[in-house]
Every structure is written in C-alpha cells, then in structure tokens.
Design an enzyme around this catalytic site. Structure first.
Site, PDB file in Angstrom:
ATOM      1  N   ASP A   1      -7.971   4.565  -3.582  1.00  0.00           N
ATOM      2  CA  ASP A   1      -9.003   4.956  -2.716  1.00  0.00           C
ATOM      3  C   ASP A   1     -10.126   5.816  -3.422  1.00  0.00           C
ATOM      4  O   ASP A   1     -10.478   6.865  -2.900  1.00  0.00           O
ATOM      5  CB  ASP A   1      -8.492   5.663  -1.387  1.00  0.00           C
ATOM      6  CG  ASP A   1      -7.713   4.741  -0.539  1.00  0.00           C
ATOM      7  OD1 ASP A   1      -7.761   3.425  -0.655  1.00  0.00           O
ATOM      8  OD2 ASP A   1      -6.884   5.098   0.111  1.00  0.00           O
TER       9      ASP A   1
ATOM     10  N   ASP B   1       0.768  -1.263   0.053  1.00  0.00           N
ATOM     11  CA  ASP B   1      -0.060   0.000  -0.124  1.00  0.00           C
ATOM     12  C   ASP B   1       0.876   1.237   0.119  1.00  0.00           C
ATOM     13  O   ASP B   1       2.011   1.170   0.421  1.00  0.00           O
ATOM     14  CB  ASP B   1      -0.881  -0.023   1.143  1.00  0.00           C
ATOM     15  CG  ASP B   1      -2.275   0.725   1.013  1.00  0.00           C
ATOM     16  OD1 ASP B   1      -2.403   1.455  -0.015  1.00  0.00           O
ATOM     17  OD2 ASP B   1      -3.267   0.456   1.768  1.00  0.00           O
TER      18      ASP B   1
ATOM     19  N   GLU C   1       3.377   5.052  -3.633  1.00  0.00           N
ATOM     20  CA  GLU C   1       3.408   6.218  -4.620  1.00  0.00           C
ATOM     21  C   GLU C   1       5.144   6.649  -4.315  1.00  0.00           C
ATOM     22  O   GLU C   1       5.451   6.886  -5.585  1.00  0.00           O
ATOM     23  CB  GLU C   1       2.572   7.247  -4.490  1.00  0.00           C
ATOM     24  CG  GLU C   1       1.086   6.807  -4.781  1.00  0.00           C
ATOM     25  CD  GLU C   1       0.446   6.069  -3.722  1.00  0.00           C
ATOM     26  OE1 GLU C   1      -0.466   5.326  -3.834  1.00  0.00           O
ATOM     27  OE2 GLU C   1       0.880   6.135  -2.465  1.00  0.00           O
TER      28      GLU C   1
END
Length: 947
Positions: free
Chosen positions: A623, A546, A549
């Site tokens: 998300d 997760d 980035e």
C-alpha cells in the site's frame, strides 16, 4: 578417506573428517558460545552450504526455503598446513582448522569471499517460549569496489546496499528476502526465518542515547516540541520538552499530548543535538503525515508524506563532530486522527566495519548460509533457484494488463468497468475483485454478500465471456463468528492473541478475528479446502493473497506483532517471523495443482520470502503512497526484489494511499469540469507511472479513490489518456518478446526486470544506477519521476551502442545525456545486437495468433533471441510441449538466421511470416513510423536473410 581426519573425529577432538556431502570440522572450543562444529556440504560445483554451531551436533530441522537437492560427489578434500581445502571444478573453499574461518576462491585461485578473520561468527544464547536458540551473526570481508543488491523490496529508495543497513522483516510495503547478490558474481542465501539485519546489527537508538539534546532556548535535556492545533479547533497549543522523538506505534503514540487534535495540526520539534563522537551518524525517520527534517540548517529530508495508518521509514546519513552542537528541526503535519513520527539514530562505526557484508538474525539453531558462485549475476540467480526452486511460467494472460481498485463494491460495478474497457477498445486481460465482497460480519467465510453480488458464478462467467480473467482477494484472516474460523480453531490452528485481546478491525463497528497458522501442514490443506469448496467452483482464475506478512494489526510494536502471529506449529513466532507468506503460497499452489493439475496457478501476495517463485507467485509492493518520491522508490525496490531471485514483481500503478489534495482535485473536477493544479499533477503522475508500469514484469493498476481506470484519470483526447492507452497497446504488441522472457525465467532462470549492473557490470558507472534498467535483454527503460520534467538524465552503458526506441536514432555508449522526455513518452532505448519481436495489436492475449511478427534487428553487435511459445494456460511445458525459434544475427555479414524450430505443442502455428526490419546508424527505423522490412514465410526450417 583421510586417516588423520577419522582419528580426530573418533576422539571428538579438534580435526576434520570427510563426509558424503563435504567436510566436518571440529574446533577447539574455548568458550561455550564459540563455534564448535563447522560443516561444508557441497551442493554442486558452484554452491557450498556452510553451517556452524557451538553445540555438539547440528539441528535436524528441514529448511523451509531450500528444496531437496540431488547428491553431488564430484569434489575433493585435502589438508594443507592448518587448513582443509574442499575443491570442485569451479570453486575452492578453504577452512581454517584453528578458527573455522572459511574462504572461497574460483578455479583460478582468485578470492571471491572470505569470512572475517577468525571466522566472523557469533552466537548469543536466547530462550523464547521455552525454546532455546541463538541470536546469530556472520561477517565477511568486502573490498571497496564491491556492490550488494537483493534483500527483497524496501521503500527507502536505496539501491546498492554497500555500506548501508537494512532490517529484514515483513510488513505492508516491505518484503524481506535473505539473499544478497554481489557484483563479484556470487550470492549469499542466509537460511534463517527470524527478524534479521544486513549491515549494522544494532537497532536504531533513541536520540538521547546517541546525542546530548538541547531545547530551542539552549537548555540541556531535550528538544522543544510545539503542538499547534489546526484552524477551527478549540484546543490550545502545547509546548513541552521531548527527550526522544519516538511515536512509532499504537503503544508509543500514547506518549503524545493527551486529547490533542492532531488532524490538521502543525508540530515542530527543534533544538540542538551534540554528538558524542566523530563520524557518520545514520538516521531512520519514521513518519505518517507530512514531514520535513533540517539538520545544521540544511534540509536533509525534503517533505515526505504517508497516510496516517500506514507509516514509512526513510534513512539518511550525516557526518558530525564530537562536542559540536548542531541545530535540528522536524516539521510534522499529521494527516489524520492517528499519526506517527519518529527519529532514531545509530552512532558511528568505522568505514571498514560498515562496508563489510554482515548478516544478523534474532533467533535460529545455528548459522546456515549457502555460498553461490557464478560466471555472471544470472548464473548466481540460477544457483539460487537451484536451491529454492524453479520459477514457474506464469499464465500468458498474466503478462497482459490488469485493472483493479479498492474496490468494486458490486457485481454490476466490476462488470461495468470491464464492459467499458471493451467498448473503448483498451486492452485488458484481468480484472480484480478486492476485499469485502463477503457479508460485512463474515470475513473469511468465502461467501459473497448476496445483496451486492447476487450471482457470483454468473459474474465470473460474464467476465470470461468478455475474454478476461478474474482474480479475487483471499486473506488468511477469519472473524471468530465464521464457521471457517471455528473449523481451524477446533484443531488449534488459529493465532489466539488477537482474540484474547478482543482486537477489532476497521470494518463497520469493528469485528474480532485472527489469522490461521500457515506453518501447520494440515492447516494449509484446510485453508485450500475451504477455498476449493467455496470459491474455486465459481471459475476464478487467480488468487490475491493480501496481508500475508501476516498483518494481524497495523502499527504495532515488534514484540506485540510476534505475539499476534504465534506461536506457530513449528515454534515461536520470533524464530519463524518472516516465512509466513511462503507457507501460505505453498497452501494454494499445492492445493490447486492437486485439484486441477493442468491449470496454471497464479498467486499475487503482499509479502514474500526466499523460494516464493517455486509456487507460481508474484509480489507487489503493498500500500505505497501516491507521491513522486514513492514512484521513484519503486524502481530500486523492483530491481532489488528481482535480484533477490524472484522474477515476478509489480506495484500499484498510481500508488495506493492517496493524498487528500488529489481526492479533492477529482471531486472538484467532477463538479466543475475544471482541472485544478492538484488534479493536473495527479494526471501527470499517473501517466508517468503507467509508462513505467508497462515495462515491469506484471502490468497492474490499483489504488484508492481517485479511481485508476484510464477514463477516470482523464477524458479521451487528453494527453494522459492517450499516453496510458498507447503504452497499454504497446505492451500487447510486445507480447511475443514479453512471453519469451517468461519462458526464459523457467528454462534459463532468467530475470525480466534487470538492473544495468546485471548486463553491463564491466562498466563500473552502473553500480549505483537504480533509476533505469533493462526490460529483458534488449530494452532499456528510463522512467520519469519528477513532476513537470520534460527531460531526464540517462546513462548509456559503455560496452555497447544504443538506439532510440521510437526514432531509431543511434547513440554512442559510455555517456550521460539529458534526453527528451515529453509528457506522452518515457525514454526507451535498445542496445546494439538486440532482436525484438512485435506482434499484432490485441485486446487480450488470446485474441489473435501471432501469424505475422515484425522483427526489429539492431546492428552494431552480434545478437540472438529465442522466440518461446506454448499453450499459455497449462503445465504441458513441463512435459516438453513448447516451441523455441532461435534468431541469430551476425553483424559482420549483416545476416539473420531464423533457426530450425525446436519442439511442438497443440495449436502451434506451423506456418507464419516474419517481417524483418534492419536498424543501423544510417537507417534510423523506429517503432513510431511505419517501416517495411523483408518478409519471409517460415514453416519451421532454417532461413537466412541478408539485411
């Protein structure tokens, strides 16, 4: 060797020389920022690597995205007039000796792509953290009938990027891949890792830089901002002049009215804007909360919503006249204590300029791109994977259904959910443990909170005993108090800015931490070693990477984001901004294959980059919100991500961030047993989203409350429950088809989720269709994304006829029809010539061997399909242990040949039966009615069946 070329080279004068890999051109450099060297290296007969620099030599840095290539020498170099021509069996690249401009032609001499006249290259010197480089731009000409796809996965619901602009950076819900795929059957792989842009290189400007602004009373100088607090708030309304609408990050929201209670408030920005020139103005809306935009008294942005902490961008374009004042009104309802709103614009450029293929990057050493030609889009993607790495075959269980939520808070909770699936006999293969299973103050420790997870090994063993797999969330994030942080920090492998600024996250009182530097090879090894020591012995099957980035902090401005994730071991984060997820995936893939070489790796990551597929990694769309427009946007997002060369993509079915009305709807239903209007919509939204999700490369539900388990969406007997279970069961019946597609991604560089343009490109109607697609070669999926819709328009490509998946009814191609879309069903169609295998009903992928497979053969065209099988969990397929059974249908003779089986593997079925169902215009055999076909026994030798 050409003597003239060598003479020029030896004198470092304008000219060229042939090299072992291609050709090097030296140009007459008039300015220090003009191209000095242009190099073409021939990778193979369809791929040419183009580099250009103003310097005296090229960089020696190795590419992060391109894997080492075998040497290729089957090319020729010749001089023609003022050009150098590099030729292969499939391509000709022509380079001007005067300007360095490159043109690409196919073997017949048809032009495929040309750089702008003069070369279309620009180099602007930049220095970041004492590192010199260039801001780079490369422009190409593009004919009017060209279409562009790829670029990763973005959320503005844009499909064909011709004439569009897209910023390429990584962020939650946004995955940038610098690969452009053209319907002219070529691609451009842009080898750069910094923030980049496709189309217009300019960042969106503030409104007062682009327009003259007038307030609601006509006074020049700005728009009128009116802030009205919500009911039961003691604050007074605020009215003020806004020169810009720019409240887009944690820095700029400080310019909003101080101490104003935004949650539940109503904000209006209104007045007039006056364009300074004629043309198309391109706007970018940035929003959290509810927002609607009206321009010239027309609704140009219908109401959109995002949760307060996770804004989204949306783009629109409006033609305007110079000197004409046009009313503008933005209605914004913040939905949380902190919320974001912004509207910026780009002034017009000519249509010719806007429609070019143009790529810009913020920082790099030189221009580096790979021109990849092909006979089809699949062929181009094959070239892309030749450059960036093969896509691994995912474990077979990963093709089944995954259940996830934010989050299972205890061991008993996750096991209880899995038990309920088994009790209800709803198929499932994977259950996911999301973040915060560790002690509250120990993020990054890889240790379980013993109060909530007293026996992690026993928990994983119990999941395995229920014939399921477990995926666990692992972040590249560490609290400063953990031993793992300290281990990285001692080596200088932690990003320090967040620690220096004492940034606290959202957990409990807030804790200080940061992310490790994945650009360091030794840091990557340590990251895996910590996982290997603490998590891998538990028997965990897959890894959820997760925030890759990396997202050190939400909603920061771009410059601060770079500070938070750098400097890297390779150089400034400005230069290496986009490739973190690729480096992090390498850590896990190389680590697990080194530790346990025979167990297939599976990674799911929230970000990605070119080459991600070589690390057995899938990406999900982050998300996203729980809105119908967000569901629709996932279709084009998934298609473009797939056309970026990475075949495994998924999303949070139902959306992650939930509107409060849906949460309230479930609370009321739980309390009263009555379905209010919002909860009724929630159930239909999830039903439609599950229908869509069953026909994506990976099938996965996830999100915040309300919970996404089917029985938490609707009770047994409700049409939502029935439809969700139906499509889950159908997914498992289609497993022989789906797993064969997975095999094709490796052996044929195939793409599972396919825009219509990939298979029906001769029909120009499909160039802009981004809301229906092919799932493999045979099935056309047409998701329903409007509330209450019981019909939807479907275009049937002209190059083939079609059959209704459920009824078998034939429809002609080349027409747009309004088709039935009842609540319980998503429109699905099968093309003529398709061969579709169906296996048995299963509760998990290994429950039953496909001893009996039903084969549907659809008449109208010749067709073929190869049934692929292997051991499903290991890498023996790389060693030749797999089988392929070819099916070939001849429409003229109405015969099906089941060919000789090729290959073998341990546990292979040597004997099986195939039941062949023939579907044609007079025999409407759909999958929803029991139809008997011709049954044959098969032991590996060729069989011919007359149909």
């Amino acid at each position: 060797m050409l003597i003239a070329g060598l003479f020029f080279a030896s004198c470092a004068s304008p000219g060229y020389e042939r090299t072992d890999e291609g050709v090097l051109i030296r140009l007459d450099q008039k300015e220090s920022t003009d191209s000095r060297l242009v190099r073409l290296n021939v990778v193979n007969s369809k791929i040419i690597h183009v580099s250009a620099t103003p310097k005296k030599s090229f960089s020696k840095e190795k590419s992060l995205i391109v894997v080492p290539q075998e040497k290729f020498s089957d090319f020729s170099v010749e001089e023609k007039n003022d050009d150098v021509v590099v030729s292969t069996a499939d391509l000709k690249a022509v380079v001007s000796l005067k300007t360095g401009e490159v043109q690409f032609f196919d073997a017949s001499g048809k032009i495929l792509l040309r750089e702008n006249e003069g070369g279309g290259k620009r180099f602007d010197p930049v220095t970041v953290e004492a590192t010199d480089g260039y801001a780079l731009k490369q422009s190409f000409e593009s004919p009017d009938d060209e279409a562009f796809y790829g670029l990763g996965q973005h959320q503005a619901d844009e499909f064909n990027y011709k004439g569009k602009n897209e910023s390429l950076f990584q962020y939650n819900t946004k995955v940038s891949v610098p690969f452009v795929l053209s319907n002219k059957n070529y691609g451009i792989l842009w080898d750069n890792y910094s923030l980049s842009r496709f189309g217009d290189e300019r960042d969106y400007a503030q409104l007062d830089e682009t327009f003259t602004l007038y307030d609601s009373k006509g006074v020049k100088g700005g728009l009128t901002g009116t802030y009205v607090p919500g009911a039961n708030r003691k604050a007074q309304p605020v009215v003020r002049t806004e020169k810009n609408i720019y409240f887009e990050d944690i820095k700029t929201i400080l310019n909003l009215p101080k101490d104003f209670p935004f949650d539940g408030s109503k904000v209006t920005y209104e007045g007039e804007i006056e364009a300074k020139e004629d043309g198309a103005y391109r706007f970018q809306l940035y929003y959290a909360g509810y927002v609607t935009v009206y321009l010239d008294n027309k609704e140009v942005v219908p109401e959109r919503w995002r949760t307060a902490w996770n804004p989204n961008s949306y783009k629109f374009s409006v033609n305007m006249q110079a000197g004409k004042r046009v009313p503008l009104r933005i209605q914004w309802r913040p939905d949380g204590g902190v919320s974001y709103c912004g509207l910026r614009a780009l002034s017009p450029v000519t249509d010719k300029e806007q429609n070019k293929l143009a790529l810009y990057s913020e920082m790099g050493d030189e221009i580096d791109y790979y021109f990849v030609a092909g006979h089809s889009m699949d062929d181009v993607i094959s070239g892309y994977r030749r450059l960036t790495g093969k896509s691994q075959i995912m474990p077979k269980w990963a093709m089944g259904y995954w259940q996830s939520r934010e989050r299972y808070k205890t061991q008993d909770e996750i096991l209880g959910v899995l038990k309920e699936f088994r009790k209800r006999q709803i198929p499932i293969d994977n259950i996911v443990l999301d973040w915060n299973y560790w002690p509250e103050d120990a993020w990054g420790s890889h240790e379980f909170d013993k109060a909530r997870f007293p026996d992690p090994k026993g928990m994983v063993d119990s999941i395995h005993q229920m014939h399921a797999k477990m995926m666990i969330s692992v972040w590249p994030k560490f609290y400063v108090t953990t031993e793992h942080y300290k281990e990285f920090d001692r080596k200088g492998w932690m990003y320090q800015q967040a620690v220096k600024d004492s940034i606290r996250d959202w957990v409990g009182p807030g804790y200080v931490g940061s992310f490790y530097d994945a650009y360091s090879a030794e840091a990557r090894k340590l990251f895996w070693k910590q996982m290997e020591d603490h998590l891998y012995p538990l028997g965990i099957d897959a890894w959820w990477m997760d925030a890759s980035e990396p997202n050190v902090r939400d909603c920061t401005d771009m410059e601060y984001r770079k500070a938070l994730c750098g400097p890297t071991a390779l150089g400034p984060s400005t230069k290496y901004f986009n490739a973190y997820a690729l480096m992090n995936a390498e850590a896990i893939y190389d680590g697990q294959r080194g530790t346990d070489p025979d167990k297939r790796v599976f990674l799911l990551t929230r970000s990605g980059f070119a080459g991600l597929q070589r690390y057995s990694t899938a990406t999900w769309s982050g998300d996203i919100a729980t809105r119908w427009e967000d569901m629709k946007a996932q279709i084009s997002a998934g298609l473009n991500f797939s056309m970026s060369g990475i075949p495994y993509w998924t999303m949070d079915i139902g959306g992650f961030c939930v509107e409060k009305r849906y949460e309230k709807g479930q609370y009321e239903f739980n309390a009263t047993g009555k379905e209010n209007a919002d909860y009724k919509e929630w159930r239909e939204l999830n039903t439609r989203w599950y229908q869509f999700g069953a026909f994506c490369p990976l099938f996965r539900a996830h999100g915040q409350f309300p919970y996404r388990e089917v029985w938490n969406i609707a009770p047994e007997g409700h049409p939502a429950y029935q439809s969700i279970v139906y499509y889950t069961q159908l997914r498992y019946r289609l497993m022989p088809y789906i797993y064969s597609l997975a095999g094709m991604t490796y052996f044929n560089d195939y793409t599972i989720m396919r825009a219509l343009v990939m298979d029906f490109g001769k029909d120009t109607q499909v160039n802009n269709i981004g809301d229906q697609y092919m799932f493999g070669p045979s099935v056309m999926a047409c998701p329903v994304y409007e509330y209450g819709a019981r019909k939807r328009n479907v275009y049937f490509p002209a190059t083939t006829g079609w059959y209704d998946f459920y009824s078998g009814k034939h429809l002609a191609g080349g027409q747009l029809l309004s088709v039935e879309a009842p609540y319980e069903r998503m429109p699905l169609y099968v093309r003529e010539g398709a061969i579709v295998p169906f296996g048995p009903d299963m509760q998990y992928t290994t429950e039953k061997q496909p001893v009996n497979i039903k084969i549907y053969v659809y008449a109208g065209k010749n067709g073929s399909f190869t049934l692929y099988e292997d051991e499903g969990v290991n890498y023996n397929y790389e060693k030749g242990k797999y089988s392929m059974i070819p099916f070939i249908y001849n429409d003229a003779t109405r015969s099906l040949i089941i060919g000789t089986r090729e290959g073998s593997f341990d546990g292979m079925l040597n004997k099986r039966t195939f039941e062949v169902v023939f579907v044609n215009k007079t025999n409407a055999a759909g999958i929803e009615k029991e139809v008997k076909g011709k049954t044959v026994s098969y032991e590996g030798s060729e069989i011919m069946i007359k149909l």
